[in-house]
Design a protein around this motif. Structure first.
Motif, PDB file in Angstrom:
ATOM      1  N   UNK A 130       9.193   4.813  21.305  1.00 62.29           N
ATOM      2  CA  UNK A 130       9.559   4.276  22.609  1.00 62.29           C
ATOM      3  C   UNK A 130      10.453   5.256  23.348  1.00 62.29           C
ATOM      4  N   UNK A 131      10.491   5.102  24.660  1.00 66.85           N
ATOM      5  CA  UNK A 131      11.403   5.852  25.514  1.00 66.85           C
ATOM      6  C   UNK A 131      11.900   4.894  26.587  1.00 66.85           C
ATOM      7  N   UNK A 132      13.193   4.913  26.810  1.00 67.24           N
ATOM      8  CA  UNK A 132      13.819   4.036  27.801  1.00 67.24           C
ATOM      9  C   UNK A 132      14.520   4.908  28.830  1.00 67.24           C
ATOM     10  N   UNK A 133      14.184   4.705  30.096  1.00 69.69           N
ATOM     11  CA  UNK A 133      14.865   5.375  31.204  1.00 69.69           C
ATOM     12  C   UNK A 133      15.906   4.397  31.729  1.00 69.69           C
ATOM     13  N   UNK A 134      17.155   4.589  31.343  1.00 71.11           N
ATOM     14  CA  UNK A 134      18.236   3.661  31.682  1.00 71.11           C
ATOM     15  C   UNK A 134      18.625   3.808  33.151  1.00 71.11           C
ATOM     16  N   UNK A 135      18.565   2.686  33.889  1.00 69.32           N
ATOM     17  CA  UNK A 135      19.001   2.686  35.293  1.00 69.32           C
ATOM     18  C   UNK A 135      20.111   1.677  35.549  1.00 69.32           C
ATOM     19  N   UNK A 136      20.337   0.740  34.656  1.00 68.02           N
ATOM     20  CA  UNK A 136      21.378  -0.272  34.845  1.00 68.02           C
ATOM     21  C   UNK A 136      22.758   0.372  34.705  1.00 68.02           C
ATOM     22  N   UNK A 137      23.623   0.170  35.712  1.00 71.94           N
ATOM     23  CA  UNK A 137      24.947   0.793  35.737  1.00 71.94           C
ATOM     24  C   UNK A 137      25.823   0.352  34.571  1.00 71.94           C
ATOM     25  N   UNK A 138      25.785  -0.930  34.222  1.00 74.72           N
ATOM     26  CA  UNK A 138      26.637  -1.425  33.126  1.00 74.72           C
ATOM     27  C   UNK A 138      26.199  -0.847  31.781  1.00 74.72           C
ATOM     28  N   UNK A 187       6.437  -0.614  31.879  1.00 77.80           N
ATOM     29  CA  UNK A 187       7.053  -1.302  33.018  1.00 77.80           C
ATOM     30  C   UNK A 187       8.543  -1.473  32.751  1.00 77.80           C
ATOM     31  N   UNK A 188       9.139  -2.437  33.414  1.00 79.39           N
ATOM     32  CA  UNK A 188      10.577  -2.650  33.319  1.00 79.39           C
ATOM     33  C   UNK A 188      11.025  -3.319  32.039  1.00 79.39           C
ATOM     34  N   UNK A 189      12.199  -2.916  31.606  1.00 77.80           N
ATOM     35  CA  UNK A 189      12.887  -3.533  30.474  1.00 77.80           C
ATOM     36  C   UNK A 189      13.867  -4.540  31.067  1.00 77.80           C
ATOM     37  N   UNK A 190      13.650  -5.820  30.777  1.00 79.16           N
ATOM     38  CA  UNK A 190      14.457  -6.888  31.361  1.00 79.16           C
ATOM     39  C   UNK A 190      15.344  -7.539  30.305  1.00 79.16           C
ATOM     40  N   UNK A 191      16.578  -7.848  30.707  1.00 84.06           N
ATOM     41  CA  UNK A 191      17.497  -8.574  29.843  1.00 84.06           C
ATOM     42  C   UNK A 191      17.825  -9.898  30.519  1.00 84.06           C
ATOM     43  N   UNK A 210      18.614  -9.044  34.321  1.00 89.98           N
ATOM     44  CA  UNK A 210      19.049  -7.692  34.626  1.00 89.98           C
ATOM     45  C   UNK A 210      17.924  -6.719  34.306  1.00 89.98           C
ATOM     46  N   UNK A 211      17.610  -5.873  35.262  1.00 90.94           N
ATOM     47  CA  UNK A 211      16.622  -4.810  35.064  1.00 90.94           C
ATOM     48  C   UNK A 211      17.378  -3.617  34.484  1.00 90.94           C
ATOM     49  N   UNK A 212      17.060  -3.236  33.242  1.00 88.03           N
ATOM     50  CA  UNK A 212      17.775  -2.164  32.562  1.00 88.03           C
ATOM     51  C   UNK A 212      17.169  -0.795  32.813  1.00 88.03           C
ATOM     52  N   UNK A 213      15.896  -0.753  33.174  1.00 87.49           N
ATOM     53  CA  UNK A 213      15.206   0.515  33.401  1.00 87.49           C
ATOM     54  C   UNK A 213      13.760   0.406  32.962  1.00 87.49           C
ATOM     55  N   UNK A 271      26.134  -2.430  22.354  1.00 89.11           N
ATOM     56  CA  UNK A 271      25.694  -3.480  23.288  1.00 89.11           C
ATOM     57  C   UNK A 271      24.547  -4.277  22.665  1.00 89.11           C
ATOM     58  N   UNK A 272      24.801  -5.557  22.421  1.00 90.53           N
ATOM     59  CA  UNK A 272      23.795  -6.469  21.865  1.00 90.53           C
ATOM     60  C   UNK A 272      23.151  -7.229  23.010  1.00 90.53           C
ATOM     61  N   UNK A 273      21.844  -7.123  23.129  1.00 88.25           N
ATOM     62  CA  UNK A 273      21.077  -7.788  24.178  1.00 88.25           C
ATOM     63  C   UNK A 273      20.164  -8.800  23.503  1.00 88.25           C
ATOM     64  N   UNK A 274      20.539 -10.068  23.579  1.00 87.17           N
ATOM     65  CA  UNK A 274      19.847 -11.115  22.829  1.00 87.17           C
ATOM     66  C   UNK A 274      18.426 -11.385  23.298  1.00 87.17           C
ATOM     67  N   UNK A 275      18.194 -11.434  24.594  1.00 87.17           N
ATOM     68  CA  UNK A 275      16.860 -11.772  25.095  1.00 87.17           C
ATOM     69  C   UNK A 275      16.342 -10.642  25.964  1.00 87.17           C
ATOM     70  N   UNK A 276      15.407  -9.896  25.399  1.00 87.83           N
ATOM     71  CA  UNK A 276      14.782  -8.748  26.066  1.00 87.83           C
ATOM     72  C   UNK A 276      13.302  -9.057  26.244  1.00 87.83           C
ATOM     73  N   UNK A 277      12.758  -8.668  27.389  1.00 90.77           N
ATOM     74  CA  UNK A 277      11.335  -8.849  27.660  1.00 90.77           C
ATOM     75  C   UNK A 277      10.807  -7.556  28.255  1.00 90.77           C
ATOM     76  N   UNK A 278       9.642  -7.101  27.770  1.00 96.62           N
ATOM     77  CA  UNK A 278       9.007  -5.954  28.409  1.00 96.62           C
ATOM     78  C   UNK A 278       7.521  -5.903  28.106  1.00 96.62           C
ATOM     79  N   UNK A 279       6.818  -5.305  29.042  1.00 98.65           N
ATOM     80  CA  UNK A 279       5.436  -4.883  28.868  1.00 98.65           C
ATOM     81  C   UNK A 279       5.503  -3.367  28.883  1.00 98.65           C
TER      82      UNK A 279
END
Length: 162
Positions: free
Chosen positions: A111-119, A78-82, A97-100, A67-75
């Protein structure tokens, strides 16, 4: 003599201000990553783009598995946004989309990502969204124990200290 002194003071002030300018690092993270939770396995993750220390903000791209996510933003912390910008051609704004949650240590690039996005969850596990449970990606890690240790350490950091 006064003009010369004024010019020197102005040059020194300009040099000091230039040294205080916003620091932006170019992140390129390709360290080993491991996901655990509902499913445990190695996963390829790359993160690339500028990180603004003044704003404590990353804006760039990410690849997780296929899965390629071209535009990601995060602080960090907090939330990982696509932002999917494919709708821009239709005159619509980007789909957000809020990914987690994402935790990130600027010093070690862990880094650690808690994935919550269903897709994203379905893409990574092959399971249907209704079967979704906990899924965490930790890096650098080569196994579940290392990924759990990274996640535990990063969730304890104070991301919003003054």
């Amino acid at each position: 003599m006064r003009k010369r002194m004024l010019v020197i003071v102005l040059l020194l002030a300009a040099a000091v201000l230039a040294g205080c300018m916003e620091k932006i690092d170019k992140l390129q993270i390709d360290a080993p990553a491991y996901m655990y939770g509902d499913q445990a396995k190695s996963v390829e993750v790359t993160i690339g783009g500028p990180f603004s220390h003044a704003d404590n903000l990353f804006t760039g791209s990410m690849r997780i598995g296929d899965k390629k996510l071209e535009t990601i933003v995060f602080t960090p912390g907090t939330g990982l946004l696509h932002y999917d910008e494919r709708n821009l051609a239709n005159g619509e704004g980007p789909e957000r989309t809020y990914l987690g949650l994402i935790y990130y240590d600027k010093e070690t690039s862990a880094y650690a990502i808690e994935v919550t996005d269903a897709a994203l969850y379905a893409s990574l596990t092959g399971k249907k969204p209704e079967e979704q449970s906990k899924l965490i990606i930790g890096s650098p890690a080569n196994n579940a124990e290392e990924a759990k240790a990274v996640h535990a350490r990063l969730t304890k950091l104070d991301y919003f200290e003054d």
